[in-house]
Design a protein around this motif. Structure first.
Motif, mmCIF file in Angstrom:
data_model
loop_
_atom_site.group_PDB
_atom_site.id
_atom_site.type_symbol
_atom_site.label_atom_id
_atom_site.label_comp_id
_atom_site.label_asym_id
_atom_site.label_seq_id
_atom_site.Cartn_x
_atom_site.Cartn_y
_atom_site.Cartn_z
ATOM 1 N N PRO A 163 0.802 -1.231 0.000
ATOM 2 C CA PRO A 163 0.000 0.000 0.000
ATOM 3 C C PRO A 163 0.832 1.277 0.000
ATOM 4 O O PRO A 163 0.275 2.355 -0.205
ATOM 5 N N ARG A 164 2.132 1.156 0.172
ATOM 6 C CA ARG A 164 2.939 2.372 0.056
ATOM 7 C C ARG A 164 2.963 2.844 -1.398
ATOM 8 O O ARG A 164 3.127 4.012 -1.686
ATOM 9 N N TRP A 165 2.847 1.911 -2.298
ATOM 10 C CA TRP A 165 2.873 2.233 -3.725
ATOM 11 C C TRP A 165 1.604 2.992 -4.083
ATOM 12 O O TRP A 165 0.495 2.460 -3.966
ATOM 13 N N GLY A 166 1.756 4.229 -4.521
ATOM 14 C CA GLY A 166 0.583 5.063 -4.786
ATOM 15 C C GLY A 166 -0.328 4.500 -5.857
ATOM 16 O O GLY A 166 -1.525 4.777 -5.893
ATOM 17 N N ARG A 167 0.233 3.685 -6.728
ATOM 18 C CA ARG A 167 -0.558 3.182 -7.841
ATOM 19 C C ARG A 167 -1.402 1.976 -7.474
ATOM 20 O O ARG A 167 -2.119 1.446 -8.328
ATOM 21 N N ILE A 168 -1.353 1.581 -6.213
ATOM 22 C CA ILE A 168 -2.256 0.520 -5.768
ATOM 23 C C ILE A 168 -3.698 0.961 -6.018
ATOM 24 O O ILE A 168 -4.586 0.149 -6.245
ATOM 25 N N ALA A 169 -3.899 2.286 -6.029
ATOM 26 C CA ALA A 169 -5.230 2.862 -6.286
ATOM 27 C C ALA A 169 -5.794 2.462 -7.648
ATOM 28 O O ALA A 169 -7.008 2.403 -7.834
ATOM 29 N N GLU A 170 -4.900 2.191 -8.597
ATOM 30 C CA GLU A 170 -5.330 1.969 -9.984
ATOM 31 C C GLU A 170 -5.653 0.518 -10.303
ATOM 32 O O GLU A 170 -6.099 0.205 -11.407
ATOM 33 N N GLY A 171 -5.375 -0.389 -9.364
ATOM 34 C CA GLY A 171 -5.549 -1.804 -9.665
ATOM 35 C C GLY A 171 -6.694 -2.429 -8.896
ATOM 36 O O GLY A 171 -7.525 -1.736 -8.302
ATOM 37 N N ALA A 172 -6.712 -3.776 -8.904
ATOM 38 C CA ALA A 172 -7.801 -4.509 -8.252
ATOM 39 C C ALA A 172 -7.294 -5.265 -7.030
ATOM 40 O O ALA A 172 -7.918 -6.227 -6.603
ATOM 41 N N GLY A 173 -6.152 -4.838 -6.488
ATOM 42 C CA GLY A 173 -5.708 -5.429 -5.238
ATOM 43 C C GLY A 173 -4.701 -6.548 -5.400
ATOM 44 O O GLY A 173 -3.913 -6.554 -6.350
ATOM 45 N N GLU A 174 -4.757 -7.530 -4.479
ATOM 46 C CA GLU A 174 -3.656 -8.494 -4.371
ATOM 47 C C GLU A 174 -3.959 -9.890 -4.900
ATOM 48 O O GLU A 174 -3.075 -10.733 -4.926
ATOM 49 N N ASP A 175 -5.176 -10.141 -5.324
ATOM 50 C CA ASP A 175 -5.481 -11.529 -5.678
ATOM 51 C C ASP A 175 -5.473 -11.797 -7.180
ATOM 52 O O ASP A 175 -6.196 -11.150 -7.937
ATOM 53 N N PRO A 176 -4.685 -12.802 -7.614
ATOM 54 C CA PRO A 176 -4.594 -13.081 -9.056
ATOM 55 C C PRO A 176 -5.889 -13.640 -9.661
ATOM 56 O O PRO A 176 -6.222 -13.309 -10.791
ATOM 57 N N TRP A 177 -6.584 -14.440 -8.897
ATOM 58 C CA TRP A 177 -7.807 -15.057 -9.449
ATOM 59 C C TRP A 177 -8.901 -14.005 -9.619
ATOM 60 O O TRP A 177 -9.486 -13.859 -10.695
ATOM 61 N N TYR A 178 -9.149 -13.264 -8.580
ATOM 62 C CA TYR A 178 -10.171 -12.211 -8.677
ATOM 63 C C TYR A 178 -9.702 -11.108 -9.643
ATOM 64 O O TYR A 178 -10.478 -10.598 -10.449
ATOM 65 N N GLY A 179 -8.432 -10.786 -9.563
ATOM 66 C CA GLY A 179 -7.879 -9.763 -10.465
ATOM 67 C C GLY A 179 -8.088 -10.134 -11.928
ATOM 68 O O GLY A 179 -8.284 -9.266 -12.776
ATOM 69 N N SER A 180 -8.078 -11.416 -12.215
ATOM 70 C CA SER A 180 -8.292 -11.868 -13.592
ATOM 71 C C SER A 180 -9.726 -11.582 -14.046
ATOM 72 O O SER A 180 -9.955 -11.145 -15.167
ATOM 73 N N LEU A 181 -10.660 -11.838 -13.159
ATOM 74 C CA LEU A 181 -12.066 -11.567 -13.507
ATOM 75 C C LEU A 181 -12.277 -10.070 -13.743
ATOM 76 O O LEU A 181 -12.968 -9.661 -14.681
ATOM 77 N N VAL A 182 -11.686 -9.285 -12.870
ATOM 78 C CA VAL A 182 -11.831 -7.833 -12.988
ATOM 79 C C VAL A 182 -11.199 -7.353 -14.298
ATOM 80 O O VAL A 182 -11.777 -6.551 -15.040
ATOM 81 N N ALA A 183 -10.026 -7.882 -14.603
ATOM 82 C CA ALA A 183 -9.327 -7.483 -15.830
ATOM 83 C C ALA A 183 -10.210 -7.737 -17.046
ATOM 84 O O ALA A 183 -10.334 -6.888 -17.940
ATOM 85 N N GLN A 184 -10.842 -8.900 -17.065
ATOM 86 C CA GLN A 184 -11.678 -9.240 -18.214
ATOM 87 C C GLN A 184 -12.908 -8.340 -18.304
ATOM 88 O O GLN A 184 -13.337 -7.983 -19.398
ATOM 89 N N ALA A 185 -13.427 -7.976 -17.149
ATOM 90 C CA ALA A 185 -14.612 -7.107 -17.146
ATOM 91 C C ALA A 185 -14.285 -5.746 -17.778
ATOM 92 O O ALA A 185 -15.081 -5.199 -18.549
ATOM 93 N N TYR A 186 -13.125 -5.205 -17.446
ATOM 94 C CA TYR A 186 -12.724 -3.932 -18.056
ATOM 95 C C TYR A 186 -12.629 -4.067 -19.575
ATOM 96 O O TYR A 186 -13.138 -3.227 -20.319
#
Ligand code: BGC
Ligand code: BGC
Length: 758
Positions: A163-186
């Motif tokens: 969370p020190r990384w300011g660009r954490i704001a731009e992503g979907a967090g820490e999980d690869p499985w859920y992050g994959s679903l979110v990526a596809q939705a975009y």
């Protein structure tokens, strides 16, 4: 027969070249063969410079021209030396005045909305509702495309544990499985089913790869990671986005295995193109080519050749391609084929977007006027904003508040408008932004009294205040003014029945180049909060921020805490919906909130150690001064009602490869409100050839339960859900024992064990 057909097609396109030059038509539906013929014909007419121009995203055409603007830039477009630029005038020049009339790609950072601004992506991911994420992207594409944009540099799918990384704001967090679903939705939302339609835009998956793993959370810092971790934790969302058909990728600034991503042939050519089958365009991040000079990979000519050889197509702002590739070609350092391949891919993207037939289809001022910030879009923004909110604490059912009495709304973010739009809000139009204060006022109108005081500055820290100001005048804060604000807040607080303290971060503290080493609330804000607590009145802490914060003191002392993030245009209205119970919060964190920065990186899906923590034993993995556990774990979020999980059951405990496992659990809404719950499924592989994470998210269901209602939720698991990358980087599952866990967050789960044999 086939040949005649090809000749006929070639002729068909050739006659559309006025004077053998200008292109005015293409077929609407992208047919691979037609597209190839069209581009073959076009490329046969292009000079080397015109080809390099297609690879050039910049204001100029040489090292001296980095910032070429105005007429000079327009003239370069006229000469065919710039292939990507924004603006109707630019497009008119490219199409009507350049020799070949090749239209421009128009890219922008449409990150969480265009005119209607949605919550920051990290916040939206907390909805656990990919349909709504897709819907937001659809709206963003509708608005952006009407204003001439045909390409967005989104989604950012970088997994981040820091969370020190300011660009954490731009992503979907820490999980690869859920992050994959979110990526596809975009991707689906931006691109729709037909990229050539006037209301769809090309997505760009970024930042490939591993940008979110910057050491120590400092932006642009190095990354060092095993291939196993890349494959297991960091690659899945990128891969998922490409599988969903994303048309482009952006390179990351960092090194991957010691070689900058932008010149990394293994990463781009071997993995992305050959292995994953990606054939779209790869653009560098801003000046990432010339930054390879600092990485120590050579001079501008060397690094430009490296990038091209790695199959990177577009040079964003470094002017290494336009400036040096001609020389490299002469010297045999790159080949004509390398250049042609890149040029072809850029032309293909333009073709697929329908730009050759309708170069002005993305300019529709009338439509833009109608839909930008339209009532319909605002309504969706309000819903998404409310659903992104995460309730972190609610002792004694302080919330929801009743719509009566006296409410003091206090804090530096309480009446902020620009700040709650968040990082990368490309529209700074605050005309329709509802601040938290306004949201509360609107709801309380005619029902009670609302007082307001700012209470404090965002920070008094002059180092922080002046860190990103460039040569603008230095900022200082007056101690006297600060005391006055605090006193005013205390006085107002005393008159109220309840205090809503709106604290957090101005938007400039998260996003690019905005890393923080300390993620506590700023001292002066904490002082304000303590003063408000000292009044003895009930305090609701509302956080408006772009990243997880360290909230140990707040969690210990403040009865109610709402994580409202930077919620976009309707942030304040949505917050009021939640605060007063018109919407019962259902958001769950997609990133861990640490107790202290000393724990970072702290994430739920870590591998086990050989000495897992045992209470009371010395030689066990731990800190002496803080616990190992985070403050709020991944998947955590409360509701105004209460959900009770019980009776986890499995269809079988002994399974064979052909079997499907069904796992069920009973969930009861035992509280006083109707509500929604994100039911999460985790799996742990207990014995494998490679040490496995202690749990991994493998499914979720967002369910609605009326008060008193009980539902049984069932998940289906197949051996595919058990797969991981082994030491040879093969994606396999190995037989043995597995724990299957279901719960309302990653910490509090009900577990069953099964044995799956081969
Ligand atoms: C950022 C990218 C962005 C690009 C263009 C870069 O500095 O890292 O995320 O797309 O600028 O604005
Ligand atoms: C320590 C070693 C030590 C061993 C025997 C272990 O716990 O890690 O460094 O040599 O105990 O005392």
């Amino acid at each position: 027969m086939k040949q005649i057909y090809l000749i006929a097609i070639t002729l068909f396109f050739t006659i559309y070249f006025i004077g053998g030059q200008r292109i005015t038509a293409q077929d609407k539906a992208p047919n691979e063969q037609k597209m190839k013929l069209f581009i073959d014909s076009l490329m046969s007419k292009m000079t080397l410079l015109e080809k390099l121009g297609q690879l050039n995203l910049s204001g100029g055409v040489g090292a001296l021209d980095i910032n070429a603007e105005g007429d000079k830039r327009l003239d370069y477009i006229r000469q065919g030396l710039i292939g990507i630029s924004q603006g109707k005038k630019e497009q008119e020049i490219a199409v009507n005045e350049s020799r070949l009339g090749i239209p421009l790609l128009a890219g922008r950072d449409v990150i969480h909305g265009f005119s209607t601004i949605f919550p920051i992506p990290l916040a939206m991911s907390c909805m656990w509702d990919v349909d709504l994420i897709e819907k937001h992207a659809r709206i963003a594409a509708e608005e952006a495309s009407a204003s001439g944009i045909n390409w967005t540099w989104s989604p950012m799918v970088d997994i981040c544990r820091d969370p020190r990384w300011g660009r954490i704001a731009e992503g979907a967090g820490e999980d690869p499985w859920y992050g994959s679903l979110v990526a596809q939705a975009y991707v689906k939302g931006y691109q729709g089913n037909d990229l050539s339609a006037p209301n769809t835009i090309m997505a760009c998956v970024k930042h490939f790869a591993l940008y979110g793993a910057s050491e120590a959370g400092r932006d642009y810092n190095n990354v060092d990671m095993s291939r196993l971790s890349m494959y297991q934790y960091y690659f899945p969302p990128y891969k998922a986005a490409f599988d969903a058909g994303a048309g482009s990728a952006m390179t990351s600034f960092n090194v991957v295995d010691g070689i900058p991503a932008t010149g990394n042939k293994w990463l781009m050519d071997e993995l992305l193109r050959k292995n994953w089958g990606f054939n779209g365009i790869i653009v560098t991040d801003f000046t990432a080519i010339s930054e390879m000079i600092h990485h120590g990979l050579g001079n501008l000519q060397d690094v430009s050749a490296l990038a091209l050889k790695a199959t990177v197509d577009i040079d964003m702002m470094a002017q290494g391609y336009i400036g040096t590739l001609g020389k490299s070609l002469k010297e045999g350092k790159v080949s004509q084929v390398d250049i042609d391949n890149a040029c072809r891919r850029v032309l293909e993207a333009k073709y697929k977007l329908g730009l050759f037939s309708e170069p002005f289809q993305y300019f529709n001022e009338e439509k833009a006027r109608q839909i930008n910030l339209s009532d319909e879009h605002i309504k969706v923004a309000r819903e998404i904003s409310a659903r992104s909110i995460v309730l972190l604490k609610n002792d004694g059912q302080l919330l929801p508040l009743s719509k009566k009495g006296k409410i003091a709304v206090i804090g530096p973010l309480a009446d902020a408008k620009l700040d709650i739009l968040g990082t990368w809000a490309i529209s700074d139009d605050t005309s329709k932004v509802v601040s938290v204060l306004e949201g509360i006022q609107q709801t309380m109108k005619g029902k009670g009294e609302v007082f307001y005081a700012k209470g404090s500055y965002a920070t008094m820290d002059t180092f922080l205040l002046n860190r990103n100001i460039g040569d603008r005048p230095r900022i200082t804060r007056s101690e006297k003014k600060s005391m006055e604000m605090l006193n005013e807040a205390k006085n107002i607080a005393k008159k109220a029945d309840v205090i809503v303290a709106v604290l957090g971060e101005p938007r400039a503290w998260s996003g690019e180049a905005s890393s923080l080493a300390n993620i506590d609330l700023a001292d002066c804000q904490k002082e304000l909060l303590k003063a408000l607590m000292a009044t003895g009145k009930p305090v609701v802490l509302v956080l408006a921020n772009g990243r997880p914060l360290t909230l140990a003191w707040e969690n210990e002392n403040v009865p109610a805490i709402i994580e409202a993030w930077h919620g976009g245009t309707m942030a304040g209205a949505a917050l009021a919906d939640v605060l007063f119970g018109d919407y019962n919060p259902s958001g769950k964190l997609t990133t861990t909130f640490p107790v202290s920065v000393g724990q970072i990186p702290v994430y739920y899906n870590h591998r086990n150690t050989g000495r897992p923590y045992v209470d009371g034993y010395k030689f066990t993995t731990k800190y002496l001064d803080i616990p190992n556990e985070p403050l709020y774990p991944f998947g955590f979020g409360l509701s105004y009602t209460k959900f009770e999980y019980s009776n986890i059951t499995v269809s079988d405990t002994i399974l064979t490869p052909d079997k499907i496992l069904k796992v069920s659990i009973s969930i009861k809404n035992s509280g006083k409100f109707d509500g929604e719950e994100v039911v999460q499924l985790y799996i742990r592989d207990l014995v494998a050839s490679v040490s496995q994470p202690v749990k991994e998210l493998k499914g979720f269901q967002k369910i609605k339960l009326t008060k008193g209602e009980t539902k049984t939720v069932t998940f289906t698991i197949t051996p595919d859900d058990l797969k991981f990358y082994n030491a040879d980087l093969d994606y396999v599952w190995e037989p043995g024992e597995f724990e299957v866990m279901i719960g309302g967050n990653s910490r509090d789960v009900n577990t069953v064990k099964v044995n799956w044999s081969k």
